[in-house]
Design an enzyme around this catalytic site. Structure first.
Site, short mmCIF file in Angstrom:
data_model
loop_
_atom_site.label_atom_id
_atom_site.label_comp_id
_atom_site.label_asym_id
_atom_site.label_seq_id
_atom_site.Cartn_x
_atom_site.Cartn_y
_atom_site.Cartn_z
N ARG A 248 1.02 -1.43 -0.27
CA ARG A 248 0.09 -0.02 0.41
C ARG A 248 0.99 1.58 0.22
O ARG A 248 1.97 1.47 0.53
CB ARG A 248 -1.02 0.02 1.05
N GLU A 277 -4.33 6.87 -6.66
CA GLU A 277 -4.14 6.21 -7.66
C GLU A 277 -5.79 6.33 -8.16
O GLU A 277 -6.41 6.87 -7.63
CB GLU A 277 -4.86 4.86 -7.58
N HIS A 296 0.21 -0.80 -10.05
CA HIS A 296 -0.52 -1.63 -8.86
C HIS A 296 -1.43 -2.61 -10.12
O HIS A 296 -2.63 -3.05 -9.61
CB HIS A 296 -2.23 -1.02 -8.40
#
Length: 330
Positions: A248, A277, A296
């Site tokens: 994270r 994001e 990601h």
């Protein structure tokens, strides 16, 4: 708690599949099972900040890819016609599921991520090997006609420092041992005994950051772990060490990381997760040539998406029949 909001009776239900950035959701499952009772919309662009409720107002149900678009309580309260949420994964920290249930919105989960459960570990090792052997730079150089421009480093005999030694961290330790690496680990609640069971030697935080050649983060984000890696920790790292974060973004102080990369006080960083994001196009980390960046991709594999979306279709199929499946209980 109110009764579940009823299905529309005078038209097909409208369902939106959110955050389909790669435009692949439609072929990851048999959505045709729903088409006789629902109109499907696949949203490939991120929803506008501050305009999520407005964008979702036309829909009776939404399908969430875990931990992408945040759906907090204020958004849910602004969606009086939303009746169901099919979310991927068993839990989703960016969805206020308690408020959803209080409003009578049915929340359905999936069984997990199938064979993709360790995909994040594989990506972390992709970052590690790429950074240690200068693969991205050598690839660019080869395409420009050059030959052997940088000298990389082997993993054998090096030390991997794991910040977090749960299911994924322990998997990282096993791979490191196969490479002939030494493995040390630290987390706020880790003990010497638990570290040994996970395939690592316990080290305190300061020692881990000072001695590891590769540091990889595998912690859950929460109030106690936000910013757990700060400037002092990065300052302890060797000048030729690398930091990898596939967990994270907010675990790491972003300004401190940018400074470490800018001044080259560390060799580089492999980053798959970010404070915001999708990552803004003008974010300064995009200009760091010693940062290996991926968008990601940790769990984003065909295996994971097929498992997630297959269960979502099954859940929505049941909901449209009045018998929702895998309903999240309070």
């Amino acid at each position: 708690m109110p009764d579940d909001r009823p299905l529309p009776r005078d038209r097909k239900a409208r369902i939106a599949v959110l955050d389909d950035y790669m435009g692949v959701a439609h072929r990851m499952a048999d959505w045709s099972r729903l088409e006789d009772r629902a109109e499907l919309t696949f949203l490939t662009d991120p929803l506008p900040a501050g305009g999520v409720a407005e964008a979702l107002a036309p829909y009776d149900a939404i399908c969430l890819l875990r931990e992408r678009t945040p759906i907090p309580g204020d958004v849910l309260r602004a969606l009086p016609d939303l009746k169901a949420i099919a979310m991927t994964g068993r839990r989703n920290r960016t969805l206020d599921d308690e408020t959803a249930r209080d409003l009578g919105i049915t929340v359905m989960t999936t069984e997990g991520s199938g064979n993709g459960i360790y995909a994040t570990v594989e990506l972390a090792w992709g970052h590690i090997i790429a950074l240690m052997r200068c693969i991205p730079e050598e690839n660019v150089a080869m395409h420009k006609g050059a030959w052997q421009t940088r000298l990389g480093s082997a993993l054998y005999g090096r030390t991997l420092g794991l910040v977090g030694l749960g299911k994924l961290g322990s998997r990282m330790a096993g791979v490191a041992q196969a490479f002939g690496m030494n493995v040390i680990a630290w987390s706020p609640n880790l003990t010497t005994e638990r570290a040994s069971e996970g395939g690592a030697e316990y080290a305190d935080k300061a020692t881990l950051f000072a001695e590891a050649d590769v540091i990889s983060l595998h912690l859950v984000l929460g109030p106690s772990t936000r910013g757990i890696v700060g400037a002092e920790d990065l300052g302890r790292m060797k000048s030729d060490a690398i930091l990898v974060n596939t967990s994270r973004g907010p675990l790491v102080d972003q300004n401190a990381l940018l400074e470490a990369l800018r001044t080259r006080s560390i060799r580089g960083a492999g980053i798959d997760v970010y404070d915001r994001e999708p990552l803004p196009a003008d974010h300064p980390i995009r200009d760091m040539d010693n940062a290996l960046l991926t968008p990601h991709l940790g769990y984003a594999t065909q295996e994971t998406f097929r498992a997630f979306y297959g269960d979502c279709v099954d859940n929505l199929d049941g909901w449209l029949d009045g018998a929702p499946k895998r309903v999240l209980e309070g």
